[in-house]
Design a protein around this motif. Sequence first.
Motif, short mmCIF file in Angstrom:
data_model
loop_
_atom_site.label_atom_id
_atom_site.label_comp_id
_atom_site.label_asym_id
_atom_site.label_seq_id
_atom_site.Cartn_x
_atom_site.Cartn_y
_atom_site.Cartn_z
N TYR A 5 27.16 24.54 -35.05
CA TYR A 5 25.58 25.01 -35.29
C TYR A 5 25.87 25.36 -36.74
O TYR A 5 26.80 26.25 -37.18
CB TYR A 5 25.42 26.08 -34.34
CG TYR A 5 24.11 26.47 -34.83
CD1 TYR A 5 22.92 25.81 -34.40
CD2 TYR A 5 23.79 27.67 -35.23
CE1 TYR A 5 21.74 26.46 -34.89
CE2 TYR A 5 22.90 28.37 -35.38
CZ TYR A 5 21.43 27.63 -35.27
OH TYR A 5 20.29 28.10 -35.59
N PHE A 7 22.85 26.57 -40.24
CA PHE A 7 21.48 26.56 -40.82
C PHE A 7 21.57 26.73 -42.13
O PHE A 7 22.48 27.42 -42.82
CB PHE A 7 20.45 27.33 -39.84
CG PHE A 7 20.76 28.81 -40.10
CD1 PHE A 7 20.09 29.60 -40.97
CD2 PHE A 7 21.53 29.45 -39.32
CE1 PHE A 7 20.28 30.96 -41.17
CE2 PHE A 7 21.78 30.79 -39.42
CZ PHE A 7 21.34 31.86 -40.37
N GLU A 64 25.87 27.54 -31.27
CA GLU A 64 24.44 28.52 -31.50
C GLU A 64 24.55 29.48 -30.66
O GLU A 64 23.79 30.62 -31.32
CB GLU A 64 23.61 27.35 -30.93
CG GLU A 64 22.26 27.87 -31.28
CD GLU A 64 20.87 26.83 -30.91
OE1 GLU A 64 19.83 27.22 -31.29
OE2 GLU A 64 21.33 25.77 -30.75
N HIS A 67 26.08 32.43 -32.50
CA HIS A 67 25.25 32.77 -33.61
C HIS A 67 23.97 33.74 -32.97
O HIS A 67 23.67 34.64 -33.66
CB HIS A 67 24.22 31.89 -34.31
CG HIS A 67 23.51 32.25 -35.38
ND1 HIS A 67 22.00 32.05 -34.94
CD2 HIS A 67 23.28 32.54 -36.42
CE1 HIS A 67 21.22 32.40 -35.82
NE2 HIS A 67 22.16 32.94 -37.05
N HIS A 68 23.47 33.43 -32.02
CA HIS A 68 22.39 34.20 -31.16
C HIS A 68 22.67 35.42 -30.84
O HIS A 68 22.27 36.64 -30.82
CB HIS A 68 21.54 33.47 -30.07
CG HIS A 68 20.74 32.31 -30.90
ND1 HIS A 68 19.74 32.34 -31.73
CD2 HIS A 68 21.02 30.99 -30.56
CE1 HIS A 68 19.19 31.14 -32.15
NE2 HIS A 68 19.98 30.43 -31.38
N TYR A 93 13.36 28.11 -42.73
CA TYR A 93 14.53 27.58 -42.05
C TYR A 93 15.06 26.14 -41.74
O TYR A 93 13.97 25.32 -41.28
CB TYR A 93 15.00 28.37 -40.66
CG TYR A 93 15.04 29.75 -40.94
CD1 TYR A 93 16.24 30.38 -41.09
CD2 TYR A 93 14.05 30.63 -40.73
CE1 TYR A 93 16.60 31.78 -41.26
CE2 TYR A 93 14.12 32.14 -41.12
CZ TYR A 93 15.35 32.57 -41.36
OH TYR A 93 15.56 34.05 -41.41
N THR A 94 16.20 25.67 -41.90
CA THR A 94 16.47 24.25 -41.42
C THR A 94 17.76 24.35 -40.66
O THR A 94 18.72 24.88 -41.16
CB THR A 94 16.52 23.34 -42.56
OG1 THR A 94 15.34 23.50 -43.56
CG2 THR A 94 17.05 21.92 -41.99
N ASP A 95 17.74 24.10 -39.19
CA ASP A 95 19.05 24.02 -38.47
C ASP A 95 19.60 22.72 -38.62
O ASP A 95 19.15 21.48 -39.20
CB ASP A 95 18.61 24.54 -37.20
CG ASP A 95 17.78 23.62 -36.27
OD1 ASP A 95 17.20 22.72 -36.99
OD2 ASP A 95 17.83 23.60 -35.18
N TYR A 96 20.97 22.73 -38.40
CA TYR A 96 21.70 21.55 -38.34
C TYR A 96 23.04 21.59 -37.53
O TYR A 96 23.29 22.43 -37.25
CB TYR A 96 22.07 20.96 -39.89
CG TYR A 96 22.54 22.24 -40.58
CD1 TYR A 96 24.02 22.54 -40.84
CD2 TYR A 96 21.80 22.77 -41.45
CE1 TYR A 96 24.52 23.27 -41.56
CE2 TYR A 96 22.51 23.82 -42.45
CZ TYR A 96 23.84 24.01 -42.27
OH TYR A 96 24.31 24.95 -42.96
#
Length: 105
Positions: A5, A7, A64, A67-68, A93-96
């Motif tokens: 994950y 971003f 992810e 991260h959260h 934001y851009t997640d990837y």
Amino acid sequence: MTLTYGFSATLTATTGRGDRLVDLLLTGLDEGSPGASEHCVVYLVSRSASAPDIVHVTEGWTSEEEHHRIFAGEAAQSMVARIGELLAGEPEYTDYVPVRGKAAF
């Protein structure tokens, strides 16, 4: 470690506060801060070459969920609040999902 994950975020500081924003974001690498977590594999702070109040952050995490979990903690929430005080608007934001790459700092 495998990244699953990531971003990137673009943050625009209020006029003349780009240096303060960069300094604050770099504290994210200090012990006990989000970027120092073993689950944060990439933490890169960059500036726009043409607009010094525009700052970019790129992060890569083992998951992810991690991260959260880290960002729900007190240290991260305090940092997020202090960052918000320096911004001219909402971050973009851009997640990837990382595929492959290299990071050597």
